[in-house]
Structures are given as C-alpha cells and as structure tokens.
Motif scaffolding. Sequence first.
Motif, mmCIF file in Angstrom:
data_model
loop_
_atom_site.group_PDB
_atom_site.id
_atom_site.type_symbol
_atom_site.label_atom_id
_atom_site.label_comp_id
_atom_site.label_asym_id
_atom_site.label_seq_id
_atom_site.Cartn_x
_atom_site.Cartn_y
_atom_site.Cartn_z
ATOM 1 N N GLU A 119 0.830 -1.141 0.117
ATOM 2 C CA GLU A 119 -0.028 0.014 0.027
ATOM 3 C C GLU A 119 0.965 1.286 0.254
ATOM 4 O O GLU A 119 0.524 2.277 -0.707
ATOM 5 C CB GLU A 119 -0.842 0.023 1.371
ATOM 6 N N SER A 120 2.042 1.213 0.636
ATOM 7 C CA SER A 120 2.891 2.324 0.671
ATOM 8 C C SER A 120 3.490 2.802 -0.840
ATOM 9 O O SER A 120 3.619 3.888 -1.295
ATOM 10 C CB SER A 120 3.992 2.139 1.701
ATOM 11 N N LEU A 121 3.759 1.366 -1.439
ATOM 12 C CA LEU A 121 4.194 1.659 -2.782
ATOM 13 C C LEU A 121 3.140 2.155 -3.721
ATOM 14 O O LEU A 121 3.452 3.096 -4.612
ATOM 15 C CB LEU A 121 4.697 0.377 -3.277
ATOM 16 N N LEU A 122 2.041 1.658 -3.430
ATOM 17 C CA LEU A 122 0.762 2.263 -4.263
ATOM 18 C C LEU A 122 0.572 3.853 -4.132
ATOM 19 O O LEU A 122 0.307 4.493 -4.999
ATOM 20 C CB LEU A 122 -0.408 1.513 -3.830
ATOM 21 N N ALA A 123 0.755 4.359 -2.823
ATOM 22 C CA ALA A 123 0.662 5.592 -2.687
ATOM 23 C C ALA A 123 1.810 6.362 -3.274
ATOM 24 O O ALA A 123 1.285 7.478 -3.771
ATOM 25 C CB ALA A 123 0.673 5.810 -0.966
ATOM 26 N N GLY A 161 -1.760 3.318 -11.602
ATOM 27 C CA GLY A 161 -1.485 2.829 -12.853
ATOM 28 C C GLY A 161 -0.917 1.574 -12.941
ATOM 29 O O GLY A 161 -0.116 1.410 -13.867
ATOM 30 N N ASN A 162 -0.992 0.601 -11.900
ATOM 31 C CA ASN A 162 -0.464 -0.671 -11.857
ATOM 32 C C ASN A 162 -1.454 -1.768 -11.680
ATOM 33 O O ASN A 162 -1.751 -2.084 -10.366
ATOM 34 C CB ASN A 162 0.808 -0.600 -10.777
ATOM 35 N N PRO A 163 -2.094 -2.374 -12.638
ATOM 36 C CA PRO A 163 -3.212 -3.528 -12.143
ATOM 37 C C PRO A 163 -2.836 -4.525 -11.845
ATOM 38 O O PRO A 163 -3.420 -5.227 -10.895
ATOM 39 C CB PRO A 163 -3.401 -3.670 -13.834
ATOM 40 N N TYR A 164 -1.321 -5.011 -11.772
ATOM 41 C CA TYR A 164 -0.944 -6.073 -10.877
ATOM 42 C C TYR A 164 -1.046 -5.724 -9.547
ATOM 43 O O TYR A 164 -1.159 -6.559 -8.455
ATOM 44 C CB TYR A 164 0.476 -6.459 -11.410
ATOM 45 N N LEU A 165 -0.307 -4.610 -9.102
ATOM 46 C CA LEU A 165 -0.318 -4.107 -7.516
ATOM 47 C C LEU A 165 -1.704 -3.989 -7.195
ATOM 48 O O LEU A 165 -1.840 -4.581 -5.974
ATOM 49 C CB LEU A 165 0.319 -2.708 -7.673
#
Length: 231
Positions: free
Chosen positions: A84-88, A142-146
């Motif tokens: 989640e931190s990478l997503l943010a 913008g990362n559907p795998y994540l």
Amino acid sequence: MRVSDRAYAALRGEILDWTLPPGTVLGEVELADRLGISRTPVREALARLVADGLAAQAPGRGVVVADVSLEEAEQLFELRIALESLLARRAAERADADQAAAMGALADRFLAAVPRLEAGDEPAGYYTLTDELDAGLDAAAGNPYLVSTLRTLRLHLARLRRLAAHDPARLASSAAEHADIAAAVAAGAADLAEATTRVHLHHAATHLTRRARAAESTTLLTPTPFEGAHQ
C-alpha cells in the motif's frame, strides 16, 4: 450482472460485516432459498469465496466462513504496509490533474469526518470514504498487478473493522491519517504519501493487536478454531 456475481457480492458483504460470522456453515440449499436463486450460482459464489480465503472447506461441515487469527492478521498487515505504501508513492507520482484534485477534495472530507467520529457517529460513511480513497489510489497508480494483489489483502483486513468500530478515538485518528495520505497524493509528494501510508497502517496494526491481546486470545473471531478454517 450474473446471478452468481450477485450471490457472491451479497455473501461477501455479509461475511465482511459479520452478518455471517466465522464458523457459519454456508449450506447451498439454505442460501439458495434465502437468496431466491438456484443452487448452481450459489455453488459458483461459494467457490469464489473459498478462492478469496473468506470461506473454507471444513471436514464434516462443508463450506464455512473462514476464521482469522491474530498471527494471520499481523502477516496480512506486513504485506499490506509494503504494497500500500508503494501504491501511494506511485499514485503521487502519476496522478493527473483531475485525480489530484479529487484527492484534495477527499482529504477535506476526511478532515470533516474527524469531529463526527470523535462524537461517536456511525462509521459507515467513513468506510465509504476509505473505499473512495482506495479506488482513487488504484486508478492513479496505474499498476493493475499491484491493485489486483491489494484487492485480496483489503478484503481480509476489512473483516477486522469491527474491532475498531466502537473506538471513536481510533476512528477519528484514522480519518485524520487518511486525510494526510490523500493530501500528499494531491500535492504529488511521493515520499510523504509513502510515509503517511506506512504510519497509518502501522497504527492500525498496533491498535488491532492491542485489542486482540487485551481479550487474551490469539483467535480474533471464533473461540475454538476448527481444522481447515485457515486459508
């Protein structure tokens, strides 16, 4: 929407809000009668719930709502904090002007919710805001795998919401933390977005662990775990 999709959505919702608590037998016949559909779409829905880890095959009982242990919750949080931190971070880096503006507005709505939550208001509206934040982060990153990986993690952790539902102080703090995340993404501050997300999830995990251990149980949801319950 297909009948099996509607059945899946209905049963998933009942599991997440504890209408169907852990250990509940999910009988095809009873569910088909209650939902007013045939057994085939119910069977398909149950297979999806098992694949999600929200239900499990229990020897001699059939399909049941899966249990969740404190150990499993801690493992889920470890993984969600990392992802989640990478997503943010990615959302802050990649959000377009419209997405950034939406995040800014969402931050204001979270802040407006803080005093209401402190006063003990029903948290349903707050959870709607968190769902909007998740959706906004997913779209901006913008990362559907994540996003796909986080979907399952969020499902499992959503089951634990009830442990905080009657703690107005924690809910208010959580709303403020979400406001910080949304504001950081709106500002394009990637480092801050990542850091505020880590802080929020660390606080959430600490709160959950403290509440569970105060109850002197490593099993959060059922007093006696049954064989095959954990997925």
